[in-house]
Design an enzyme around this catalytic site. Structure first.
Site, PDB file in Angstrom:
ATOM      1  N   LYS A 209       0.834  -1.208   0.000  1.00 41.71           N
ATOM      2  CA  LYS A 209       0.000   0.000   0.000  1.00 41.71           C
ATOM      3  C   LYS A 209       0.868   1.256   0.000  1.00 41.71           C
ATOM      4  O   LYS A 209       0.521   2.264  -0.613  1.00 41.71           O
ATOM      5  CB  LYS A 209      -0.938  -0.002   1.204  1.00 41.71           C
ATOM      6  CG  LYS A 209      -1.746  -1.271   1.346  1.00 41.71           C
ATOM      7  CD  LYS A 209      -2.645  -1.515   0.156  1.00 41.71           C
ATOM      8  CE  LYS A 209      -3.413  -2.755   0.365  1.00 41.71           C
ATOM      9  NZ  LYS A 209      -4.435  -3.298  -0.224  1.00 41.71           N
ATOM     10  N   HIS A 229      -6.275   0.513  -6.463  1.00 38.99           N
ATOM     11  CA  HIS A 229      -6.552  -0.624  -5.568  1.00 38.99           C
ATOM     12  C   HIS A 229      -7.482  -1.599  -6.299  1.00 38.99           C
ATOM     13  O   HIS A 229      -8.653  -1.719  -5.973  1.00 38.99           O
ATOM     14  CB  HIS A 229      -7.210  -0.077  -4.293  1.00 38.99           C
ATOM     15  CG  HIS A 229      -7.280  -1.055  -3.168  1.00 38.99           C
ATOM     16  ND1 HIS A 229      -8.246  -0.994  -2.195  1.00 38.99           N
ATOM     17  CD2 HIS A 229      -6.495  -2.113  -2.846  1.00 38.99           C
ATOM     18  CE1 HIS A 229      -8.059  -1.977  -1.330  1.00 38.99           C
ATOM     19  NE2 HIS A 229      -7.009  -2.666  -1.698  1.00 38.99           N
ATOM     20  N   SER A 251     -10.769  -3.049   0.948  1.00 37.82           N
ATOM     21  CA  SER A 251     -10.113  -4.221   1.515  1.00 37.82           C
ATOM     22  C   SER A 251     -11.148  -5.203   2.077  1.00 37.82           C
ATOM     23  O   SER A 251     -12.132  -4.790   2.686  1.00 37.82           O
ATOM     24  CB  SER A 251      -9.180  -3.797   2.650  1.00 37.82           C
ATOM     25  OG  SER A 251      -8.197  -2.921   2.160  1.00 37.82           O
ATOM     26  N   CYS A 253     -13.297  -7.199   0.640  1.00 41.09           N
ATOM     27  CA  CYS A 253     -14.621  -7.284  -0.011  1.00 41.09           C
ATOM     28  C   CYS A 253     -14.619  -8.340  -1.107  1.00 41.09           C
ATOM     29  O   CYS A 253     -15.519  -8.375  -1.949  1.00 41.09           O
ATOM     30  CB  CYS A 253     -15.021  -5.941  -0.607  1.00 41.09           C
ATOM     31  SG  CYS A 253     -15.578  -4.744   0.604  1.00 41.09           S
ATOM     32  N   ASP A 278      -4.964  -7.281  -6.105  1.00 46.89           N
ATOM     33  CA  ASP A 278      -5.035  -6.146  -5.167  1.00 46.89           C
ATOM     34  C   ASP A 278      -4.649  -4.803  -5.777  1.00 46.89           C
ATOM     35  O   ASP A 278      -5.247  -3.798  -5.443  1.00 46.89           O
ATOM     36  CB  ASP A 278      -4.123  -6.438  -3.966  1.00 46.89           C
ATOM     37  CG  ASP A 278      -4.394  -5.531  -2.777  1.00 46.89           C
ATOM     38  OD1 ASP A 278      -5.578  -5.220  -2.525  1.00 46.89           O
ATOM     39  OD2 ASP A 278      -3.436  -5.117  -2.103  1.00 46.89           O
ATOM     40  N   ARG A 369      -4.299 -13.731   7.471  1.00 43.00           N
ATOM     41  CA  ARG A 369      -3.889 -13.629   6.060  1.00 43.00           C
ATOM     42  C   ARG A 369      -3.029 -14.804   5.625  1.00 43.00           C
ATOM     43  O   ARG A 369      -2.384 -15.455   6.450  1.00 43.00           O
ATOM     44  CB  ARG A 369      -3.063 -12.336   5.872  1.00 43.00           C
ATOM     45  CG  ARG A 369      -3.817 -11.058   6.197  1.00 43.00           C
ATOM     46  CD  ARG A 369      -4.419 -10.481   4.956  1.00 43.00           C
ATOM     47  NE  ARG A 369      -5.350  -9.388   5.224  1.00 43.00           N
ATOM     48  CZ  ARG A 369      -5.878  -8.651   4.245  1.00 43.00           C
ATOM     49  NH1 ARG A 369      -5.564  -8.860   2.985  1.00 43.00           N
ATOM     50  NH2 ARG A 369      -6.760  -7.703   4.528  1.00 43.00           N
TER      51      ARG A 369
HETATM   52  O1  SAT Z   1      -3.154  -3.383   3.521  1.00 39.80           O
HETATM   53  S1  SAT Z   1      -3.010  -4.818   3.425  1.00 39.80           S
HETATM   54  O2  SAT Z   1      -2.213  -5.122   2.258  1.00 39.80           O
HETATM   55  O3  SAT Z   1      -2.407  -5.337   4.596  1.00 39.80           O
HETATM   56  C1  SAT Z   1      -4.528  -5.552   3.209  1.00 39.80           C
HETATM   57  C2  SAT Z   1      -5.575  -4.632   2.764  1.00 39.80           C
HETATM   58  O4  SAT Z   1      -6.087  -3.892   3.609  1.00 39.80           O
HETATM   59  O5  SAT Z   1      -5.948  -4.616   1.575  1.00 39.80           O
HETATM   60 MN    MN Z   2      -6.052  -4.332  -0.607  1.00 34.97          MN
END
Ligand code: SAT
Ligand code: MN
Length: 600
Positions: A209, A229, A251, A253, A278, A369
């Protein structure tokens, strides 16, 4: 200190950091198997990792994080620019000077007794001109082994870097893991990241991120592209033609599930190819289309809810060489989480304690995770390593909305699609600390990840679209509509292929839709429901446009967008006014019922 590498900029920076953080050792990571094995051995010895059942899960390990360090901490995440106005109201701001006095001292001697690992990594395929180099300095071997899965790490990145000074500098230390001394700071102007006090993925794997979204979004703004994202998938039809889609969801979803979808037997001949789950870097190509690469090399997915029914490809992907974080384990050391059926009698919860079956607590943390290599995904796209990426025909926005938002609808054009993305909202999830299940606006699912002013970001989206002669069509989906008894109306998961199919056919002008004030909504016949246990009445409800409800929604959207002040592009205000006017006209014609107009 002897030079660790011939690259002067890299060397100087590592020396400066080492002088201040005072580690026992400095190690430049090459990404080799031997190096990885050594790190794992060391972490098994000190308890950072535990071995999982080698018969059922070869090469898999469990990590239990500190119980207060299990999710992204958005309130401790800052964008540090000279001018506060550049970060906008959706980000926390800290002046770079303040960061130097408040955050930098937390690194002083922080690595004493530890090893400083220098982790060079490449974001994007080795052959791609769009790939970018980052280097993370960290004192966490857990971060190193995760970075090796999530990125192209080691020699490959150093080779690409050569003697260039152009790399994103990420400094990470676990510090003392005290949330009071936890900060994640981004300096877009100097392409630097400082993260201290957390070992959790989104806070500590600085490639993800921090670089690939927050820093990269500002690079995209300056260079004419988008860091988003989004998952990327290719949908192959029975004729063998593959259409690429990028989709943004907040995140947790279901991005990973959608990216790895396996169509049900009732829709033979369709196949989904996974390009990413992602993050997407999207660039206008010379052909006027938008092209996407996935900068990552692995998946950092949510474990709970993942099973053979919801995501068989993920289950295959994580069957070996996977790091599990904060899951529960069975007596024979298999990873376990909610969604894998009835909890076994003897179960150790994510905190490492015997699971109390009488409690209402989940055994695995809701944000537990898996970290797994993309190459292990049975549906990984043959274009995964393609230098130019894949051409995107459709962009999808989606969130968790129990009511109002239909199963699917299409924007009238790019400008309306940008408004659609700006209006995105979703119930909060366990991916970030804070209350879950609260509706929040989350433009383009980028609220926690946009590295600059959201108003400028929306203007940038408009500009990118204007420069595309063949822009992707834009859609909104909602798998999470609920009925009178709070039950989900749509089965979701693999059945979402039916909506993807409608979307792909729309991009080719093949499937049917009704033009409504909010956009093109599928006709009830346009969604193939053969073999699906969903009644006609439910489909109608899923596709209903409630003009009254939308008018109320728009008042909320308007109030929300106002906060971006004069940085909100005028074109979007205009688009919002147009939408309001269309809804008012419809309300006069047929209040709160399905609005039918021309079939298109
Ligand atoms: O931010 S993370 O990569 O840890 C997971 C997410 O919130 O998408
Ligand atoms: Mn994410």
């Amino acid at each position: 200190m002897t030079a660790i590498h011939k690259n002067r900029a890299l060397n100087n920076w590592v020396e400066e950091v080492a002088r201040y953080t005072n580690p026992d050792r400095v190690h430049l990571c090459d990404g080799s198997d031997a190096e990885n094995a050594e790190l794992i051995k060391q972490m098994l010895a000190d308890g950072t990792l535990e071995t999982l059942n080698p018969e059922t899960h070869p090469g898999c390990y469990l990590h239990r994080s500190h119980p207060s360090d299990v999710a992204r901490t958005e309130h401790l995440t800052f964008i540090c620019t000279e001018n506060q106005a550049d970060t906008g109201p959706s980000n926390n701001w800290m002046a770079p000077d303040e960061a130097r006095t408040r955050v930098w001292p937390l690194f002083e001697n922080a690595m004493r007794g530890r090893t400083l690992y220098v982790v060079p990594y490449l974001m994007g395929p080795e052959s791609s001109p769009y790939s970018k180099v980052g280097v993370e300095i960290t004192d966490s071997p857990y971060v190193v082994v995760n970075m090796r899965v999530m990125t192209r790490m080691g020699e490959i990145a150093l080779k690409r870097l050569g003697d260039s000074e152009d790399f994103v500098k990420g400094l990470h230390s676990l510090g003392d893991l005290d949330p009071e001394r936890r900060f994640i700071c981004h300096f877009p102007q100097t392409k630097e990241i400082w993260s201290v006090g957390s070992g959790y993925g989104g806070n500590a794997l600085l490639s993800k991120k921090c670089f690939a979204l927050r820093i990269a979004s500002t690079q995209g703004r300056d260079e004419g592209w988008l860091a988003e994202h989004m998952l990327i998938l290719g949908l192959e039809d029975p004729q063998g033609h593959t259409t690429y889609i990028a989709a943004a969801f907040p995140s947790a979803c279901g991005k990973t599930n959608l990216a790895m979808l396996i169509p049900p037997g009732s829709l033979p001949g369709y196949k989904v190819w996974t390009v990413g789950d992602d993050i997407a870097w999207l660039r206008p190509g010379p052909d006027g289309r938008l092209w996407a690469i996935n900068p990552e090399n692995g998946f950092f997915g949510v474990a709970p809810g993942t099973n053979k029914e919801t995501n068989p490809n993920a289950m295959a992907t994580i069957a070996k060489n996977t790091i599990f974080t904060n899951v529960a384990i069975t007596q024979d050391r298999q990873p376990w989480w909610e969604g894998l059926g009835k909890p076994p009698e003897a179960l150790t919860n994510w905190r490492g304690q015997a699971y109390d079956h009488a409690s209402n607590e989940p055994a695995a943390h809701p944000n537990s995770r898996f970290t797994a290599p993309a190459s292990q995904c049975p549906g990984i796209s043959p274009k995964f390593n393609e230098a130019q990426g894949v051409p995107i025909s459709a962009i999808i926005f989606g969130g968790r909305r129990p009511s109002l938002v239909p199963l699917a609808y299409q924007a009238l054009n790019w400008r309306h699609g940008v408004l659609m993305g700006a209006m995105l909202s979703s119930e909060t999830t366990a991916a970030a600390t804070g209350k879950t299940g609260v509706l929040r606006r989350d433009p383009m699912a980028m609220l926690p990840f946009c590295g600059y002013h959201m108003g400028d970001y929306l203007a940038h989206w408009l500009r990118v679209g204007e420069n595309l002669s063949h822009p992707p069509a834009i859609f909104n989906v909602n798998w999470f509509r609920r009925g009178a008894n709070n039950e989900f109306l749509w089965p979701g998961y693999g059945e979402n292929i039916r909506v993807l199919r409608w979307i792909v056919e729309r991009t080719r002008g093949q499937s049917r839709a009704t033009e409504t004030p909010i956009g093109y909504v599928p006709t009830t016949e346009a969604i193939d429901t053969r073999g699906l246990n969903v009644s006609n009445a439910v489909i109608q409800e899923l596709l209903r446009v409630d003009a009254n409800g939308w008018s109320t929604e728009l008042r909320d959207v308007e109030e929300y967008l106002q906060r971006f002040g004069d940085r909100l592009p005028y074109a979007l205000e205009e688009e919002l006014n147009n939408l309001q006017r269309r809804l008012e006209a419809a309300e006069h014609r047929s209040p709160s019922t399905r609005i039918s107009a021309t079939l298109v």
